[in-house]
Motif scaffolding. Structure first.
Motif, mmCIF file in Angstrom:
data_model
loop_
_atom_site.group_PDB
_atom_site.id
_atom_site.type_symbol
_atom_site.label_atom_id
_atom_site.label_comp_id
_atom_site.label_asym_id
_atom_site.label_seq_id
_atom_site.Cartn_x
_atom_site.Cartn_y
_atom_site.Cartn_z
ATOM 1 N N GLU A 98 35.844 29.670 43.306
ATOM 2 C CA GLU A 98 36.353 28.601 44.171
ATOM 3 C C GLU A 98 36.987 29.126 45.454
ATOM 4 O O GLU A 98 37.686 28.380 46.134
ATOM 5 N N ILE A 141 40.860 27.440 45.488
ATOM 6 C CA ILE A 141 40.555 26.090 44.992
ATOM 7 C C ILE A 141 41.538 25.058 45.522
ATOM 8 O O ILE A 141 41.251 23.856 45.541
ATOM 9 N N HIS A 163 39.674 17.108 41.867
ATOM 10 C CA HIS A 163 38.820 17.868 40.947
ATOM 11 C C HIS A 163 37.970 16.951 40.079
ATOM 12 O O HIS A 163 36.880 17.335 39.647
ATOM 13 N N THR A 190 35.174 19.276 41.593
ATOM 14 C CA THR A 190 35.023 20.464 40.751
ATOM 15 C C THR A 190 34.259 20.179 39.473
ATOM 16 O O THR A 190 33.302 20.881 39.124
ATOM 17 N N THR A 244 43.914 20.796 38.532
ATOM 18 C CA THR A 244 42.530 21.156 38.211
ATOM 19 C C THR A 244 42.225 20.814 36.759
ATOM 20 O O THR A 244 41.165 20.253 36.440
ATOM 21 N N PRO A 300 40.265 30.529 40.541
ATOM 22 C CA PRO A 300 40.885 29.847 41.685
ATOM 23 C C PRO A 300 40.800 30.598 43.002
ATOM 24 O O PRO A 300 40.750 29.982 44.066
#
Length: 363
Positions: free
Chosen positions: A32, A40, A155, A159, A182, A291
């Motif tokens: 990420e 991230i 996220h 994500t 996350t 991350p």
């Protein structure tokens, strides 16, 4: 390749590393860090800023302020610079020196708190300082990553769907736990998915996010000194706690194969490797989330003196007693705890309300 005009407009979300040759188990690592903020946290920062703008909270004379151990501070610094806002990051002595300098290079101000809170961490002190600033001047706008729903919805929207598209047969997902943005976004998404996915939260030993006793934590990124307000444990199947020496050894293990990752990633991969070792993982599709990368940790977990001072000479010893090669040299590195901020900081108000630190007994 895309052509962009704003730094937050680019974020590579479909890069994975196959770690089986390193960890000895089938494990894919979602990287990420390939954006201009380097982590991230860009996703959450962008979501929270856009929501604040849409709701009319942010105005032209607003000063963004946030408590961060590093990566969110960098992401907000980048966004603030791009959009023309002022930004003040409130951090503590564990923030990597390179991270602090990066925020300042982007035009942000950095305030470092020195006093620990009642749980032995710095989070309560950081939040208290942020609240006192906001009470002193209504131009300060605190996004509050710890309570802001944008932290997890970012996220849920990005994500988790990225992982689902790449791994439609996903069985287990390993996610580091800090603010749990996350973790909660991915867990909520996969709860609604077409097949069951086991959600394993990876926390740092000494964190009280899931209960237990507070302990020393020197590596920023994961772990909390209070229970995360965003956390809903009903979405989490299992929690793994990783000791910092194991985090460090995993970071160096991956570095020996050419992959330089940060402390949060080392924690997640170490926890995932232990879990896979104790379960019948041969036919499982397992993904872990990385991350950030390791450049911001060169003066800490990749620096010999820092490691030896905090963890002793044997921190990098392998099971057979032989040491792992250390990335870095023995030259003295300036510690962020020994430096003063290089820019004038806003004066702390004379009175400040005490930020409540929510505690939970061990389960």
């Amino acid at each position: 390749m895309p052509v962009i005009s704003a730094p937050y407009a680019f974020n590579e979300g479909d890069l994975y590393v196959d770690l089986e040759s390193i960890c000895g188990h089938p494990l894919y690592l979602k990287c990420e860090a390939f954006n201009f903020a380097g982590s991230i946290k860009l996703k959450a920062a962008n979501e929270m800023v856009e929501n604040a703008e849409r709701d009319g909270v942010l105005k032209s004379d607003s000063v963004l302020v946030e408590s961060s151990s590093g990566n969110l501070g960098v992401a907000l610094s980048m966004i603030a610079a791009s959009k023309g806002y002022r930004f003040l990051c409130v951090t503590d002595s564990r923030c990597n020196l390179s991270t602090r300098l990066l925020m300042e290079a982007l035009g942000s101000e950095v305030h470092i708190v020195a006093d620990q809170d009642e749980n032995g961490g710095f989070l309560g002190t950081r939040i208290e300082y942020v609240r006192s600033l906001c009470a002193s001047d209504d131009r300060y706008v605190w996004l509050s990553q710890y309570t802001n729903a944008g932290n997890w919805t970012a996220h849920y929207r990005t994500t988790a769907p990225e992982i689902a598209r790449r791994f439609p047969e996903l069985d287990v997902l390993f996610v580091g736990a800090g603010t749990t943005g996350t973790l909660m976004g991915c867990a909520r998404y996969f709860r609604e998915w077409h097949r069951p996915v086991r959600i394993v939260a990876v926390d740092a030993a000494g964190s009280v996010a899931f209960g237990g006793e507070a302990g020393r934590r020197m590596i920023p990124g994961l772990g909390m000194s209070m229970r995360p307000p965003l956390l809903d444990e009903s979405f989490v199947d299992e929690v793994i706690r990783v000791e910092e020496p194991d985090t460090i050894r995993m970071c160096h293990r991956m570095a020996r194969h050419g992959f330089l990752f940060g402390g949060s990633t080392g924690t997640v991969v170490s926890g995932a490797t232990d879990w896979l070792s104790g379960n019948d993982a041969g036919d499982l599709t397992a993904v872990a989330i990385a991350p950030d990368l390791g450049e911001r940790y060169l003066d800490t977990i990749y620096q010999t003196n820092w490691l030896q001072d905090l963890y002793g000479d044997q921190v990098l010893a392998t099971e057979d007693g032989n040491p792992l090669p250390v990335t870095g040299d023995d030259d003295e590195v300036l510690d962020v705890r020994d430096t003063a901020p290089s820019k004038p900081l806003p004066r702390e108000p004379k009175s400040a309300s005490r930020a409540p630190a929510r505690r939970r007994s061990s389960t």
